[in-house]
Design a protein around this motif. Structure first.
Motif, PDB file in Angstrom:
ATOM      1  N   ILE A 147     -52.664  21.194  19.272  1.00  0.00           N
ATOM      2  CA  ILE A 147     -51.338  20.793  18.781  1.00  0.00           C
ATOM      3  C   ILE A 147     -50.311  21.256  19.807  1.00  0.00           C
ATOM      4  O   ILE A 147     -50.254  22.447  20.141  1.00  0.00           O
ATOM      5  CB  ILE A 147     -51.044  21.418  17.397  1.00  0.00           C
ATOM      6  N   VAL A 148     -49.532  20.304  20.322  1.00  0.00           N
ATOM      7  CA  VAL A 148     -48.591  20.625  21.401  1.00  0.00           C
ATOM      8  C   VAL A 148     -47.383  19.705  21.304  1.00  0.00           C
ATOM      9  O   VAL A 148     -47.464  18.642  20.674  1.00  0.00           O
ATOM     10  CB  VAL A 148     -49.341  20.496  22.760  1.00  0.00           C
ATOM     11  N   GLY A 149     -46.271  20.093  21.913  1.00  0.00           N
ATOM     12  CA  GLY A 149     -45.083  19.226  21.938  1.00  0.00           C
ATOM     13  C   GLY A 149     -45.334  18.057  22.891  1.00  0.00           C
ATOM     14  O   GLY A 149     -45.921  18.230  23.956  1.00  0.00           O
ATOM     15  N   GLU A 150     -44.823  16.881  22.513  1.00  0.00           N
ATOM     16  CA  GLU A 150     -44.985  15.695  23.374  1.00  0.00           C
ATOM     17  C   GLU A 150     -44.377  15.918  24.749  1.00  0.00           C
ATOM     18  O   GLU A 150     -44.861  15.385  25.735  1.00  0.00           O
ATOM     19  CB  GLU A 150     -44.213  14.538  22.719  1.00  0.00           C
ATOM     20  N   ASN A 151     -43.302  16.712  24.792  1.00  0.00           N
ATOM     21  CA  ASN A 151     -42.647  17.008  26.069  1.00  0.00           C
ATOM     22  C   ASN A 151     -43.612  17.707  27.030  1.00  0.00           C
ATOM     23  O   ASN A 151     -43.701  17.374  28.204  1.00  0.00           O
ATOM     24  CB  ASN A 151     -41.400  17.869  25.830  1.00  0.00           C
ATOM     25  N   GLU A 152     -44.380  18.655  26.482  1.00  0.00           N
ATOM     26  CA  GLU A 152     -45.338  19.407  27.308  1.00  0.00           C
ATOM     27  C   GLU A 152     -46.482  18.495  27.750  1.00  0.00           C
ATOM     28  O   GLU A 152     -46.974  18.575  28.875  1.00  0.00           O
ATOM     29  CB  GLU A 152     -45.864  20.587  26.473  1.00  0.00           C
ATOM     30  N   LEU A 153     -46.870  17.618  26.835  1.00  0.00           N
ATOM     31  CA  LEU A 153     -47.956  16.683  27.109  1.00  0.00           C
ATOM     32  C   LEU A 153     -47.598  15.755  28.276  1.00  0.00           C
ATOM     33  O   LEU A 153     -48.377  15.558  29.210  1.00  0.00           O
ATOM     34  CB  LEU A 153     -48.204  15.857  25.839  1.00  0.00           C
ATOM     35  N   LEU A 154     -46.377  15.223  28.213  1.00  0.00           N
ATOM     36  CA  LEU A 154     -45.937  14.283  29.243  1.00  0.00           C
ATOM     37  C   LEU A 154     -45.735  15.009  30.576  1.00  0.00           C
ATOM     38  O   LEU A 154     -46.064  14.486  31.642  1.00  0.00           O
ATOM     39  CB  LEU A 154     -44.616  13.647  28.776  1.00  0.00           C
ATOM     40  N   GLU A 155     -45.209  16.223  30.509  1.00  0.00           N
ATOM     41  CA  GLU A 155     -44.942  16.968  31.732  1.00  0.00           C
ATOM     42  C   GLU A 155     -46.236  17.317  32.451  1.00  0.00           C
ATOM     43  O   GLU A 155     -46.354  17.178  33.653  1.00  0.00           O
ATOM     44  CB  GLU A 155     -44.145  18.244  31.393  1.00  0.00           C
ATOM     45  N   LYS A 156     -47.237  17.755  31.680  1.00  0.00           N
ATOM     46  CA  LYS A 156     -48.487  18.209  32.309  1.00  0.00           C
ATOM     47  C   LYS A 156     -49.362  17.029  32.738  1.00  0.00           C
ATOM     48  O   LYS A 156     -50.183  17.160  33.633  1.00  0.00           O
ATOM     49  CB  LYS A 156     -49.259  19.136  31.364  1.00  0.00           C
ATOM     50  N   ASP A 157     -49.192  15.868  32.040  1.00  0.00           N
ATOM     51  CA  ASP A 157     -49.874  14.629  32.425  1.00  0.00           C
ATOM     52  C   ASP A 157     -51.386  14.812  32.620  1.00  0.00           C
ATOM     53  O   ASP A 157     -51.938  14.420  33.645  1.00  0.00           O
ATOM     54  CB  ASP A 157     -49.219  14.092  33.715  1.00  0.00           C
ATOM     55  N   LYS A 158     -52.045  15.425  31.635  1.00  0.00           N
ATOM     56  CA  LYS A 158     -53.501  15.636  31.715  1.00  0.00           C
ATOM     57  C   LYS A 158     -54.234  14.516  30.984  1.00  0.00           C
ATOM     58  O   LYS A 158     -53.647  13.803  30.176  1.00  0.00           O
ATOM     59  CB  LYS A 158     -53.878  16.986  31.077  1.00  0.00           C
ATOM     60  N   ASP A 159     -55.544  14.438  31.238  1.00  0.00           N
ATOM     61  CA  ASP A 159     -56.339  13.379  30.638  1.00  0.00           C
ATOM     62  C   ASP A 159     -56.737  13.757  29.207  1.00  0.00           C
ATOM     63  O   ASP A 159     -57.830  14.267  28.961  1.00  0.00           O
ATOM     64  CB  ASP A 159     -57.587  13.163  31.510  1.00  0.00           C
ATOM     65  N   VAL A 160     -55.815  13.545  28.258  1.00  0.00           N
ATOM     66  CA  VAL A 160     -56.100  13.806  26.841  1.00  0.00           C
ATOM     67  C   VAL A 160     -55.616  12.608  26.028  1.00  0.00           C
ATOM     68  O   VAL A 160     -54.738  11.871  26.476  1.00  0.00           O
ATOM     69  CB  VAL A 160     -55.406  15.102  26.316  1.00  0.00           C
ATOM     70  N   ASP A 161     -56.206  12.420  24.860  1.00  0.00           N
ATOM     71  CA  ASP A 161     -55.782  11.316  23.995  1.00  0.00           C
ATOM     72  C   ASP A 161     -54.758  11.805  22.981  1.00  0.00           C
ATOM     73  O   ASP A 161     -54.960  12.865  22.370  1.00  0.00           O
ATOM     74  CB  ASP A 161     -56.982  10.746  23.213  1.00  0.00           C
ATOM     75  N   LEU A 162     -53.682  11.040  22.795  1.00  0.00           N
ATOM     76  CA  LEU A 162     -52.708  11.373  21.744  1.00  0.00           C
ATOM     77  C   LEU A 162     -53.227  10.758  20.440  1.00  0.00           C
ATOM     78  O   LEU A 162     -53.391   9.546  20.345  1.00  0.00           O
ATOM     79  CB  LEU A 162     -51.332  10.804  22.111  1.00  0.00           C
ATOM     80  N   ILE A 163     -53.524  11.608  19.472  1.00  0.00           N
ATOM     81  CA  ILE A 163     -54.163  11.138  18.234  1.00  0.00           C
ATOM     82  C   ILE A 163     -53.155  10.862  17.121  1.00  0.00           C
ATOM     83  O   ILE A 163     -53.248   9.875  16.425  1.00  0.00           O
ATOM     84  CB  ILE A 163     -55.204  12.188  17.732  1.00  0.00           C
ATOM     85  N   GLU A 164     -52.166  11.771  16.963  1.00  0.00           N
ATOM     86  CA  GLU A 164     -51.274  11.628  15.793  1.00  0.00           C
ATOM     87  C   GLU A 164     -49.956  12.367  16.034  1.00  0.00           C
ATOM     88  O   GLU A 164     -49.954  13.482  16.544  1.00  0.00           O
ATOM     89  CB  GLU A 164     -52.004  12.233  14.573  1.00  0.00           C
ATOM     90  N   HIS A 165     -48.857  11.731  15.630  1.00  0.00           N
ATOM     91  CA  HIS A 165     -47.572  12.441  15.614  1.00  0.00           C
ATOM     92  C   HIS A 165     -47.517  13.273  14.345  1.00  0.00           C
ATOM     93  O   HIS A 165     -47.870  12.781  13.265  1.00  0.00           O
ATOM     94  CB  HIS A 165     -46.412  11.428  15.635  1.00  0.00           C
ATOM     95  N   LEU A 166     -47.072  14.524  14.437  1.00  0.00           N
ATOM     96  CA  LEU A 166     -47.189  15.424  13.289  1.00  0.00           C
ATOM     97  C   LEU A 166     -45.874  15.656  12.547  1.00  0.00           C
ATOM     98  O   LEU A 166     -45.875  16.272  11.481  1.00  0.00           O
ATOM     99  CB  LEU A 166     -47.794  16.756  13.746  1.00  0.00           C
ATOM    100  N   GLY A 167     -44.763  15.230  13.111  1.00  0.00           N
ATOM    101  CA  GLY A 167     -43.498  15.259  12.365  1.00  0.00           C
ATOM    102  C   GLY A 167     -42.770  16.595  12.325  1.00  0.00           C
ATOM    103  O   GLY A 167     -41.781  16.717  11.634  1.00  0.00           O
ATOM    104  N   PHE A 168     -43.223  17.603  13.076  1.00  0.00           N
ATOM    105  CA  PHE A 168     -42.432  18.844  13.122  1.00  0.00           C
ATOM    106  C   PHE A 168     -42.087  19.198  14.576  1.00  0.00           C
ATOM    107  O   PHE A 168     -42.522  18.524  15.503  1.00  0.00           O
ATOM    108  CB  PHE A 168     -43.137  20.003  12.397  1.00  0.00           C
ATOM    109  N   SER A 169     -41.281  20.255  14.744  1.00  0.00           N
ATOM    110  CA  SER A 169     -40.781  20.652  16.082  1.00  0.00           C
ATOM    111  C   SER A 169     -40.104  19.481  16.792  1.00  0.00           C
ATOM    112  O   SER A 169     -40.330  19.253  17.984  1.00  0.00           O
ATOM    113  CB  SER A 169     -41.895  21.213  16.960  1.00  0.00           C
TER     114      SER A 169
END
Ligand code: PRT
Ligand code: ZN
Length: 283
Positions: A66-88
């Motif tokens: 579980i991570v912030g989308e901002n961190e996900l986009l910044e790090k740009d690693k090979d992971v699948d986005l499964i679900e938006h969780l609605g917090f933070s």
């Protein structure tokens, strides 16, 4: 056993753990530990810094995270986005000194912007065809303009009070972000089925949060009008009251629609309206 990476301590931790708890999963509460095993679900929790979560999930050290989308986009690693969780929920925004006469982003051409998100910012500026110098700093980004390090900043904003207290104003939104569930793209069939089980629970819990259970008493001569504004999951439940000419109507309504229809319901003669939270919701 599914290995789940969550933030050890910070803005994501409490809500991540609460979500897991709401899914009916319990685990030992030991703050100092870096790893705990759930009691009633084949799952291990890994407590990490949020910056490291995309990498750990991409490497398969953790299966999901579980991570912030901002961190996900910044790090740009090979992971699948499964679900938006609605917090933070927050936004990554560009801000400039409050007294600057800001008209358009083009004014930033040739200036410098301080940020902890150089990758996202670089892509944004390229898309907008703006040429700036990017100063990467890891914290206290908001003070950069006042100490002369940069003319503008690009940082996360939620209430906006940090910008305000540092004499800055928000002038452009680079991205909106919230906590997301991410997964390693090469999970085994076994782990994938565990993740799907967890995901089903998460969706059940999160869906329930968006809805309220509504009970009200309706005069029979306005029953159809009331039913028309209260659609329900299939259709509302209607039961006769002990008193003649009245019915009890039960339904499920989206929280954000509720305030829009409450006045209509009262105008139609609805009385004794009860709004009850829903804990779990399976469609
Ligand atoms: O130690 P670790 O590396 O794990 O944590 P961290 O300090 O890097 O991250 P943390 O806990 O601050 O934030 C984790 C995640 O929470 C972020 O990546 C975002 O996805 C999300 N989030 C949501 C936020 C905010 N809201 C937020 N407001 N992260 C940071 N902020 C900061 C922002 O940087 C600024 O300094 O809060 C300040 C602005 O807040 P307002 O309310 O004054 O606008
Ligand atoms: Zn961090």
């Amino acid at each position: 056993m599914l290995r789940v990476a969550i933030q050890k301590s910070g803005r994501l931790s409490e809500d991540s753990l609460q979500l897991i708890k709401n899914c009916g999963i319990s685990y030992p509460k030991m703050k100092a530990r870096l790893k705990t095993e759930a009691y009633n679900f084949p799952m291990e929790l890994l407590y990490l810094r949020d910056d490291d979560i995309p990498q750990y999930v991409a490497d398969g050290v953790a299966d999901i995270g579980i991570v912030g989308e901002n961190e996900l986009l910044e790090k740009d690693k090979d992971v699948d986005l499964i679900e938006h969780l609605g917090f933070s929920k927050c936004r990554l925004s560009i801000a400039v000194p409050r007294d600057m006469d800001f008209q358009s982003l083009e004014q930033l051409n040739g200036s410098s912007i301080a940020t902890s998100y150089p990758v996202i910012l670089k892509n944004f500026l390229r898309e907008k065809e703006i040429k700036c110098q990017i100063h990467e700093i890891s914290g206290s980004v908001e003070i950069a303009p006042s100490i002369g390090l940069a003319g503008a900043i690009c940082d996360l904003v939620s209430t906006g009070s940090t910008l305000l207290s540092n004499g800055l104003k928000e002038v452009a939104t680079v991205m909106r972000s919230e906590a997301v569930l991410v997964a390693n793209p090469n999970l085994s069939e076994e782990k994938k089925s565990l993740m799907d089980k967890l995901l089903f629970r998460i969706q059940t819990v999160n869906r329930a949060k968006q809805y309220k259970y509504v009970l009200l008493n309706a005069p029979n001569n306005r029953l159809q009008d009331i039913i028309d504004v209260l659609p329900g999951m299939k259709s509302p439940t209607v039961l006769p009251l002990a008193v003649d000419g009245w019915s009890s109507v039960h339904s499920v309504v989206q929280e954000n629609q509720f305030w829009e229809i409450i006045d209509e319901l009262r105008d139609m003669g609805a009385e004794g309206i009860l709004i009850v939270p829903i804990e779990k919701m399976i469609l």
